[in-house]
Design a protein around this motif. Structure first.
Motif, PDB file in Angstrom:
ATOM      1  N   ALA A  26       0.824  -1.213   0.000  1.00 38.47           N
ATOM      2  CA  ALA A  26       0.000   0.000   0.000  1.00 38.47           C
ATOM      3  C   ALA A  26       0.857   1.262   0.000  1.00 38.47           C
ATOM      4  O   ALA A  26       0.495   2.272  -0.576  1.00 38.47           O
ATOM      5  N   HIS A  27       2.027   1.199   0.634  1.00 42.53           N
ATOM      6  CA  HIS A  27       2.788   2.433   0.831  1.00 42.53           C
ATOM      7  C   HIS A  27       4.113   2.497   0.092  1.00 42.53           C
ATOM      8  O   HIS A  27       4.754   3.533   0.069  1.00 42.53           O
ATOM      9  N   TYR A  28       4.536   1.366  -0.485  1.00 44.41           N
ATOM     10  CA  TYR A  28       5.892   1.288  -1.054  1.00 44.41           C
ATOM     11  C   TYR A  28       6.183   2.397  -2.060  1.00 44.41           C
ATOM     12  O   TYR A  28       7.130   3.169  -1.899  1.00 44.41           O
ATOM     13  N   ALA A  29       5.345   2.489  -3.101  1.00 44.65           N
ATOM     14  CA  ALA A  29       5.633   3.436  -4.190  1.00 44.65           C
ATOM     15  C   ALA A  29       5.658   4.874  -3.676  1.00 44.65           C
ATOM     16  O   ALA A  29       6.559   5.649  -4.018  1.00 44.65           O
ATOM     17  N   ALA A  30       4.665   5.221  -2.848  1.00 48.29           N
ATOM     18  CA  ALA A  30       4.603   6.598  -2.342  1.00 48.29           C
ATOM     19  C   ALA A  30       5.807   6.911  -1.453  1.00 48.29           C
ATOM     20  O   ALA A  30       6.351   8.015  -1.502  1.00 48.29           O
ATOM     21  N   LEU A  31       6.238   5.920  -0.678  1.00 41.06           N
ATOM     22  CA  LEU A  31       7.402   6.147   0.185  1.00 41.06           C
ATOM     23  C   LEU A  31       8.680   6.315  -0.641  1.00 41.06           C
ATOM     24  O   LEU A  31       9.544   7.111  -0.294  1.00 41.06           O
ATOM     25  N   CYS A  32       8.789   5.557  -1.734  1.00 38.72           N
ATOM     26  CA  CYS A  32       9.957   5.705  -2.612  1.00 38.72           C
ATOM     27  C   CYS A  32       9.979   7.105  -3.215  1.00 38.72           C
ATOM     28  O   CYS A  32      11.023   7.752  -3.288  1.00 38.72           O
ATOM     29  N   THR A  33       8.814   7.570  -3.665  1.00 36.65           N
ATOM     30  CA  THR A  33       8.706   8.919  -4.219  1.00 36.65           C
ATOM     31  C   THR A  33       9.163   9.945  -3.182  1.00 36.65           C
ATOM     32  O   THR A  33       9.886  10.881  -3.490  1.00 36.65           O
ATOM     33  N   PHE A  34       8.723   9.718  -1.974  1.00 35.95           N
ATOM     34  CA  PHE A  34       9.086  10.600  -0.865  1.00 35.95           C
ATOM     35  C   PHE A  34      10.597  10.572  -0.635  1.00 35.95           C
ATOM     36  O   PHE A  34      11.250  11.610  -0.560  1.00 35.95           O
ATOM     37  N   ALA A  35      11.165   9.361  -0.583  1.00 39.41           N
ATOM     38  CA  ALA A  35      12.606   9.219  -0.331  1.00 39.41           C
ATOM     39  C   ALA A  35      13.420   9.793  -1.483  1.00 39.41           C
ATOM     40  O   ALA A  35      14.521  10.302  -1.283  1.00 39.41           O
ATOM     41  N   PHE A  36      12.865   9.722  -2.705  1.00 40.55           N
ATOM     42  CA  PHE A  36      13.589  10.229  -3.875  1.00 40.55           C
ATOM     43  C   PHE A  36      13.960  11.704  -3.713  1.00 40.55           C
ATOM     44  O   PHE A  36      15.054  12.124  -4.072  1.00 40.55           O
ATOM     45  N   ALA A  45      16.581   5.359  -3.330  1.00 36.93           N
ATOM     46  CA  ALA A  45      15.288   5.563  -2.677  1.00 36.93           C
ATOM     47  C   ALA A  45      14.636   4.210  -2.384  1.00 36.93           C
ATOM     48  O   ALA A  45      14.140   3.966  -1.280  1.00 36.93           O
ATOM     49  N   GLU A  46      14.677   3.311  -3.358  1.00 39.48           N
ATOM     50  CA  GLU A  46      14.055   1.996  -3.178  1.00 39.48           C
ATOM     51  C   GLU A  46      14.765   1.201  -2.090  1.00 39.48           C
ATOM     52  O   GLU A  46      14.140   0.539  -1.262  1.00 39.48           O
ATOM     53  N   GLU A 151       9.275  13.853 -14.800  1.00 39.66           N
ATOM     54  CA  GLU A 151      10.105  13.009 -15.679  1.00 39.66           C
ATOM     55  C   GLU A 151      11.567  13.071 -15.243  1.00 39.66           C
ATOM     56  O   GLU A 151      12.409  12.375 -15.789  1.00 39.66           O
ATOM     57  N   GLN A 152      11.882  13.916 -14.302  1.00 43.91           N
ATOM     58  CA  GLN A 152      13.238  14.087 -13.791  1.00 43.91           C
ATOM     59  C   GLN A 152      14.258  14.374 -14.894  1.00 43.91           C
ATOM     60  O   GLN A 152      15.371  13.869 -14.873  1.00 43.91           O
ATOM     61  N   LEU A 153      13.844  15.160 -15.879  1.00 42.67           N
ATOM     62  CA  LEU A 153      14.785  15.523 -16.940  1.00 42.67           C
ATOM     63  C   LEU A 153      15.684  16.661 -16.460  1.00 42.67           C
ATOM     64  O   LEU A 153      15.284  17.480 -15.638  1.00 42.67           O
ATOM     65  N   SER A 154      16.908  16.697 -16.993  1.00 40.35           N
ATOM     66  CA  SER A 154      17.820  17.784 -16.653  1.00 40.35           C
ATOM     67  C   SER A 154      17.448  19.019 -17.474  1.00 40.35           C
ATOM     68  O   SER A 154      16.679  18.922 -18.432  1.00 40.35           O
TER      69      SER A 154
ATOM     70  N   GLY B  58       6.555   7.802  -8.694  1.00 38.89           N
ATOM     71  CA  GLY B  58       7.652   7.530  -9.624  1.00 38.89           C
ATOM     72  C   GLY B  58       7.577   6.126 -10.195  1.00 38.89           C
ATOM     73  O   GLY B  58       6.552   5.451 -10.069  1.00 38.89           O
ATOM     74  N   PRO B  59       8.674   5.668 -10.824  1.00 43.28           N
ATOM     75  CA  PRO B  59       8.674   4.366 -11.510  1.00 43.28           C
ATOM     76  C   PRO B  59       8.905   3.209 -10.537  1.00 43.28           C
ATOM     77  O   PRO B  59       9.825   2.430 -10.702  1.00 43.28           O
ATOM     78  N   TYR B  60       8.071   3.102  -9.515  1.00 44.00           N
ATOM     79  CA  TYR B  60       8.324   2.073  -8.509  1.00 44.00           C
ATOM     80  C   TYR B  60       7.270   0.972  -8.575  1.00 44.00           C
ATOM     81  O   TYR B  60       6.091   1.257  -8.731  1.00 44.00           O
ATOM     82  N   ASN B  61       7.738  -0.248  -8.446  1.00 43.67           N
ATOM     83  CA  ASN B  61       6.840  -1.391  -8.543  1.00 43.67           C
ATOM     84  C   ASN B  61       6.831  -2.151  -7.216  1.00 43.67           C
ATOM     85  O   ASN B  61       7.770  -2.866  -6.894  1.00 43.67           O
ATOM     86  N   ALA B  62       5.746  -1.971  -6.467  1.00 43.28           N
ATOM     87  CA  ALA B  62       5.670  -2.554  -5.126  1.00 43.28           C
ATOM     88  C   ALA B  62       5.670  -4.084  -5.170  1.00 43.28           C
ATOM     89  O   ALA B  62       6.303  -4.729  -4.342  1.00 43.28           O
TER      90      ALA B  62
END
Lengths: 189, 363
Positions: A26-36, A45-46, A151-154, B58-62
């Motif tokens: 439930a929280h993995y993706a959102a937490l990764c975004t947060f950590a990023f 982040a992952e 998109e995290q483009l430079s 982002g591009p994360y796959n739980a």
């Protein structure tokens, strides 16, 4: 991370695994975004989020969470960022200069505000307002901001993609940030 | 704001910092500015928090991450797998530099004597670091493969390398650590060394950072043995006959010595890759292209042959492919195009003419 120990724990409170899996998914993706935002690297982040979950799992049985689970996870991830990169095996991965920049970034992102970033993310209204504020940006300004943020483009990549100069990218980025701040300020306080 | 900054200058640094597109120097400057006054700090926090409020997924796959975590930490009842899982658990999580996914995996094949075989692969575009069950650390460069028996460290420590790896061997005088690369055996006690043995290189390059290693070339076409001292750099080239399997040997006496040795003052040049750095010292563009292909997982084509002989010096850190090419473009009259995983490098004729004129006029 001590995976052997973790696996030992798994066998001990195996029956709790489905609940933990649910929490993770439930929280993995959102937490990764947060950590990023703290570490600016997807793979790091992952790793930090996975490491945080392993730590949570190790103490799952005697964990008594006072606030909401979500707030607890965000705070744990936030606190784990700096600790995680201070481990020798992570340090050896990055050059000295890069590591310093990373540490300084985490510190700057960690600087306290009231409410804390973790608490703010609890605020559903803020998320809604943020999207609304982005949509209010002028078209080019919005494009530049979205390419950078999502998109995290430079800057050079954005300039190529949109066929505008790097200088224009620069101007539009600072403009976007100023406007977003003005729109969101009442909610950030 | 501080008087010594132009209006908007800090806004630019803050935006660059948040988007992650900032140099270490600029970030330092921003940090100093933030620390300089409570007003600066409050201003920075406002912009930072506006930025953080806009986070999207982002591009994360739980699901994939969950499986990965389970694979590493879950106990499995079947006894046959226990050994393998123990090996897996003794790995640190393989990691990847420069973005991407984790690519290392384990396979269990029936090797000789019914033994399990562990293969760790670092595909093109990724660097992997692993820790073996004896505590030895191995950095595996892009496009490389490390193989060892599941009985590793029970009676001996032997690994087989295809590609490039940096070894930091845990001392154990009773069990020497052996790397098999091409037709060489490299024996080490407690030591750090780099081995480069990509099949297409047709040879083995060994660089000793510290400690001592012995190279055993007794099964090569021109048998030899040698001890290496720290900072020694040894290039072994496979004899032509060994390249064609099944062909009879050339008379060893008439064949040229296959080994070249030299002392190098700075071993970083050969080991920088493990920290994500890439040091170039007078290599040709043709040689750089091979590294680029591995590092960024692309094909490199040359439109004109002459390009291959352009030589470069420099250090790359975390640059993307385009950044690397742009830097090369700054120093040499060349241009490039990237399409569907292929980089085509061509001569920038106008610029080349300019360079040639400048050279002529300078004389």
């Amino acid at each position: 991370m001590n995976t052997l120990e973790a696996s030992l724990h798994i066998s001990q409170h195996k029956q709790q695994l489905p609940a933990f899996e649910g929490l993770f998914k439930a929280h993995y993706a959102a937490l990764c975004t947060f950590a990023f935002d703290f570490v600016n690297r997807h793979e790091l982040a992952e790793e930090i989020v996975q490491d945080t979950f392993l730590k949570v799992w190790e103490r799952y049985e005697d964990l008594e969470i006072q606030v909401s689970v979500k707030a607890y996870l965000y705070r744990s991830v936030q606190n784990n960022c700096l600790n995680y990169i201070k481990q020798d095996r992570i340090r050896s991965r990055y050059g000295h200069e890069l590591l310093q920049q990373l540490e300084s970034r985490i510190t700057l992102m960690n600087m306290p505000a009231a409410p804390t970033p973790a608490e703010r993310l609890e605020n559903a209204e803020l998320e809604h307002m943020a999207e609304k504020a982005i949509r209010k940006l002028p078209p080019q300004c919005q494009d530049v901001f979205r390419l950078s943020r999502f998109e995290q483009l430079s800057y050079p990549e954005i300039s190529r993609q949109l066929g505008i100069s790097v200088n224009t990218v620069k101007t539009q980025m600072t403009r976007a940030l100023q406007r977003l701040r003005d729109e969101l300020l009442p909610l950030l306080k | 704001m501080q008087p010594n900054y132009l209006p908007g200058q800090m806004d630019d640094l803050i935006a660059r910092f948040l988007s992650g597109d900032i140099t270490p120097e600029d970030q330092q400057e921003l940090e100093n500015w933030v620390d300089a006054s409570p007003e600066n700090r409050a201003y920075f926090i406002q912009l930072r928090d506006a930025w953080m409020a806009t986070a999207a997924t982002g591009p994360y796959n739980a699901d994939a991450a969950w499986e990965e975590m389970r694979q590493i930490s879950a106990p499995v009842a079947v006894k046959r797998w226990k050994q393998v899982l123990k090996m897996a658990a003794s790995f640190t999580l393989p990691f990847v530099l420069g973005g991407g996914v984790v690519f290392s995996w384990l396979t269990l094949k029936k090797g000789e004597g019914g033994q399990g075989l562990v293969t760790v692969t670092s595909p093109k575009g990724a660097t992997t670091k692993i820790e073996l069950s004896d505590g030895t650390e191995v950095w595996l460069n892009a496009g490389s493969k490390l193989e060892y028996a599941s009985s590793f460290n029970t009676s001996a420590r032997e690994v087989k390398l295809e590609g490039e790896a940096f070894f930091k061997v845990r001392t154990d005088s009773r069990k020497p650590f052996t790397v098999k690369a091409s037709d060489l055996k490299i024996l080490a006690l407690g030591t750090s060394f780099n081995v480069k043995a990509y099949p297409e290189d047709r040879g083995v390059v060994t660089t000793l950072v510290d400690g001592a290693v012995r190279i055993d070339g007794s099964s090569t076409a021109n048998p030899f043995k040698m001890m290496l001292k720290p900072h020694q750099h040894v290039v072994y080239k496979k004899a032509a006959s060994a390249l064609q399997a099944g062909k009879s040997h050339i008379d060893p006496a008439s064949a040229p010595a296959p080994v070249e040795s030299k002392d190098v003052s700075n071993t970083d040049v050969y080991t920088a890759w493990k920290d994500g750095n890439w040091i170039v010292t007078g290599q040709t563009l043709e040689e750089l292209a091979v590294t680029m292909e591995r590092r960024f997982n692309v094909n490199v084509d040359f439109k004109e042959e002459e390009l291959k002989n352009y030589r470069f010096n420099g250090t790359f850190r975390q640059e993307t492919l385009e950044q690397v090419l742009n830097i090369l473009k700054l120093t040499a009259p060349l241009d490039y195009r990237i399409e569907e995983g292929t980089v085509t490098i061509s001569v920038d004729k106008v610029l080349k003419e300019k360079y040639a004129n400048a050279l002529r006029n300078g004389k």
